[in-house]
Design an enzyme around this catalytic site. Structure first.
Site, PDB file in Angstrom:
ATOM      1  N   ASP A 367     -19.508 -11.114  45.353  1.00 22.24           N
ATOM      2  CA  ASP A 367     -18.814 -11.357  46.601  1.00 22.24           C
ATOM      3  C   ASP A 367     -18.558 -10.038  47.322  1.00 22.24           C
ATOM      4  O   ASP A 367     -18.159  -9.043  46.712  1.00 22.24           O
ATOM      5  CB  ASP A 367     -17.491 -12.059  46.292  1.00 22.24           C
ATOM      6  N   GLU A 404     -23.902 -10.326  48.026  1.00 19.35           N
ATOM      7  CA  GLU A 404     -23.514 -10.677  49.380  1.00 19.35           C
ATOM      8  C   GLU A 404     -23.407  -9.333  50.100  1.00 19.35           C
ATOM      9  O   GLU A 404     -22.421  -8.612  49.947  1.00 19.35           O
ATOM     10  CB  GLU A 404     -22.176 -11.417  49.394  1.00 19.35           C
TER      11      GLU A 404
END
Length: 699
Positions: A367, A404
């Site tokens: 993330d 990401e």
């Protein structure tokens, strides 16, 4: 905790095993703190205890080596409950926030008791308080904090090991471990649990996906959001889990409990339950990828609670502002972990190793991965040590690593994420495919780049098409059903006046906002859902399907359901019957992709004819069978793909020497378009296999 008959005796211990480790004669404890002047190990009888049964002061001479504090307690064993306290300077202007009265979670804890963090009790200080007020705090109630649990890593894996499929052959299914089975008509015996996820293995096999990607299951604070739904008054929570408390610990509340013994009698059950889930999914041929959050913690900004890192060594673990009372906030969540500091870098690598070696996971999605590339002042590094060490770590060599490739501080590195073998979530694929099917002018040329692997992003640094994780929808945003049913986001139930969530979605409601019984609109939406699914599963790259899209799951127009642990987010499995046509269409597409190597290329197209059959590996056309004018082509596009082994580098369907040739025709206009077919290069007749305008089963 079982107290040894001889009482508690503190021995020097070993600094080389971080966390709490069971040894032959007890438990060894080891923890980092450079700036603390004294550490205390707190041992508890029960999970809800407000104070420890024993509080042991570590001797800075006997129980400290360098910056590592350590001790051995003889006679202790599995399920011992513990926390730490750290004494040192409380000087926020210098970055130090030690508080002798705060109990702290071990960053290496492998399990936490199944208690939720009481933010109101653990809060560091209120906005109208000063730093001086906090420095004299005498609050000593530990009942608000989950306790760390000593875990025994022994488990009968029955010969299991990570599957580690080649990324080019993978079809990823992103899902929430709890929400997958918690909702209406749940098909499992143990809904909302790790065991429930493993009970979905048969469904995953029927769908044909190879890998599930679970939203965060590292222990997080589910009570972080204490707003209420303004429409229902329901207390909201942190559902997605992007607020980590303990990176090594699986979420306790996702573990199945049969009622005997009482959950408190087995505080490490979640570790065994997680391992059991992985083992059973692997038996079914399903990989497990974890969404991991190493960019921030649940401690928030300077007004947040002190529960772990902040109280152990704030200036080491976090990226601080020039005014060290405050935090750099590249995560959008109040703080940013100092990932390239040696201590934090080591923790991240050892954590990933633990999940691979002891928990058998197959990969990780990072993330806000760009934060891994920032230095201690927040600047982006050209060769970030932590990113390189993850990519080159010998124990992680076969493990999938997916970034990401952006953060909330303005970094955007899609196509340029450092570290060599990293795959990336490709949001440009998402946006360009949406723009095309939404009828945006001149979008066909961008579609051409995306469906062929996004060479503009990944070719230049030597990566392959499969390093592009293609997706149209993900947990963050509209579901596929809502993408074709809503023009605007409907997030009022999040309690933020509809200000949260993306405003630009490239969505279309086809005439009515939200649910409708109008058969014309329903047909248009169904066709568009199939257009999106077909584009995703026929594109070169690694497809990622948002869980529930195969049955048209809805979140009622909420495109940021992070706080909705309820029917908005949970899967309604009755849709499996009401949208059986979409379920079948998706299942058949997945099988079709898996059967054809030409759709799973591991090299980019070149436009050359390497097998000398007068056909390049790809040739582009307009609807008139002519070479398109890329400066003006808008909403129609066609492509001919040579499926020979010389072009794809792989064998064809059912072991054939070469695969089929394919002709793709895309029409995003509102009008019917007649495409002229080119001559089949091998002299065989064309066979229509996918037609999104047709009704099931002819689609």
């Amino acid at each position: 905790m079982i107290i040894p008959a001889s009482g508690i005796r503190l021995l020097p211990g070993n600094p080389l095993e971080p966390g709490a480790t069971i040894v032959h004669n007890g438990v060894n404890f080891s923890i980092f703190s450079r700036n603390a002047t004294q550490l205390y190990l707190c041992l508890y009888e029960n999970a809800h205890d407000a104070s420890p049964a024993y509080e042991l002061a570590l001797d800075p001479v006997q129980n400290k080596t360098g910056d590592i504090w350590h001790c051995l307690i003889e006679g202790l064993g599995v399920n011992t409950l513990y926390l730490w306290r750290a004494e040192g300077p409380f000087s926020p202007l210098e970055g130090h926030r030690f508080n002798r009265n705060r109990a702290l979670i071990d960053p290496y804890a492998k399990a936490l008791t199944d208690d939720v963090l009481n933010f109101e009790a653990a809060i560091a200080y209120k906005p109208d308080q000063s730093d001086a007020d906090l420095s004299f705090s005498n609050h000593r109630d530990d009942s608000s904090l989950p306790k760390c649990v000593v875990v025994d890593d022994k488990f009968d894996w029955e010969g299991d090991s990570p599957l580690n499929y080649p990324l080019k052959d993978c079809i990823i299914y992103e899902t929430h471990a709890r929400g997958l089975t918690r909702g209406n008509a749940s098909p499992v015996e143990h809904p909302g649990t790790y065991r429930g996820v493993s009970e979905m293995a048969g469904y995953f096999n029927r769908l044909g996906i190879t890998s599930i990607e679970l939203l965060p299951i590292q222990e997080f604070d589910s009570t972080e959001r204490f707003r209420r739904n303004p429409e229902t008054g329901q207390l909201l929570s942190n559902y997605w889990g992007y607020s980590p408390l303990a990176f090594f610990a699986p979420k306790a509340s996702y573990a199945y409990v049969d009622g005997e013994p009482h959950p408190g009698d087995d505080p490490s059950r979640q570790v065994r339950e997680f391992k059991r889930m992985v083992r059973e999914l692997h038996k079914a041929g399903i990989e497990v990828i974890l969404d991991v959050v190493f960019n921030h913690t649940a401690e928030g900004n300077e007004l947040g609670p002190t529960v772990s890192f902040r109280g152990l060594d704030n200036s080491i673990y976090y990226i601080l502002d020039e005014n060290k009372r405050f935090y750099k906030n590249f995560s959008g969540c109040g703080n940013t972990l100092n990932c390239n500091q040696t201590v934090m870098r080591t923790l991240i690598r050892e954590c990933l190793r633990y999940w691979v070696v002891h928990m058998h996971v197959d990969g990780f999605r990072f993330d806000l991965g760009s934060i891994l590339g920032r230095d201690s002042e927040g600047h982006l590094l050209e060769n970030p040590p932590v990113i390189e060490s993850i990519a080159e770590d010998p124990l992680l060599r076969n493990t999938k690593i997916i970034a990401e490739a952006w953060d909330a501080g303005g970094a955007y590195q899609v196509g340029s994420f450092p570290g060599g073998r990293w795959a990336e979530w490709n949001d440009k694929y998402r946006d360009d495919v949406r723009r095309f099917w939404n009828g945006e002018k001149d979008s066909a040329r961008h579609l051409a780049t995306r469906i062929t692997g996004s060479s503009d992003l990944f070719l230049r640094d030597g990566r392959k098409p499969f390093h592009s994780i293609n997706f149209i929808t993900a947990h963050d945003g509209f579901t596929l059903n809502d993408l074709v049913s809503y023009e605007k986001k409907h997030n009022l139930e999040n309690g933020e006046d509809n200000h949260d969530g993306a405003d630009i979605n490239w969505s279309c409601n086809h005439g009515v906002e939200g649910e409708t019984a109008d058969p014309v609109i329903q047909a248009a939406r169904n066709r568009q859902v199939k257009n999106y699914l077909a584009t995703l599963l026929l594109s070169v790259g690694t497809p990622m399907l948002l869980g529930g899209d195969e049955i048209r799951r809805t979140q009622r127009g909420n495109n940021n359901a992070y706080c909705q642990d309820n029917e908005i987010s949970w899967y309604d499995w009755s849709l499996l019957q009401s949208h059986a046509d979409i379920w079948r269409f998706c299942r058949e597409l997945v099988a079709f992709r898996k059967n054809h190597a030409a759709l799973r290329r591991h090299e980019f197209f070149t436009g050359q004819d390497r097998d000398h059959n007068s056909l390049p590996d790809i040739a582009w056309y307009d609807e008139h069978k002519k070479t398109p004018d890329w400066s003006s082509i808008s909403l129609t596009l066609a492509a001919l793909i040579d499926g020979s082994k010389a072009e794809t580098g792989d064998i064809g369907a059912n072991g054939a020497d070469s695969d089929c040739d394919f002709y793709f025709m895309f029409n995003a206009s509102v009008n019917q378009v007649d495409f002229q077919l080119p001559r089949q290069p091998r002299g065989k007749p064309w066979q229509k296999v996918v037609d999104t305008a047709a009704e099931a089963p002819y689609d």
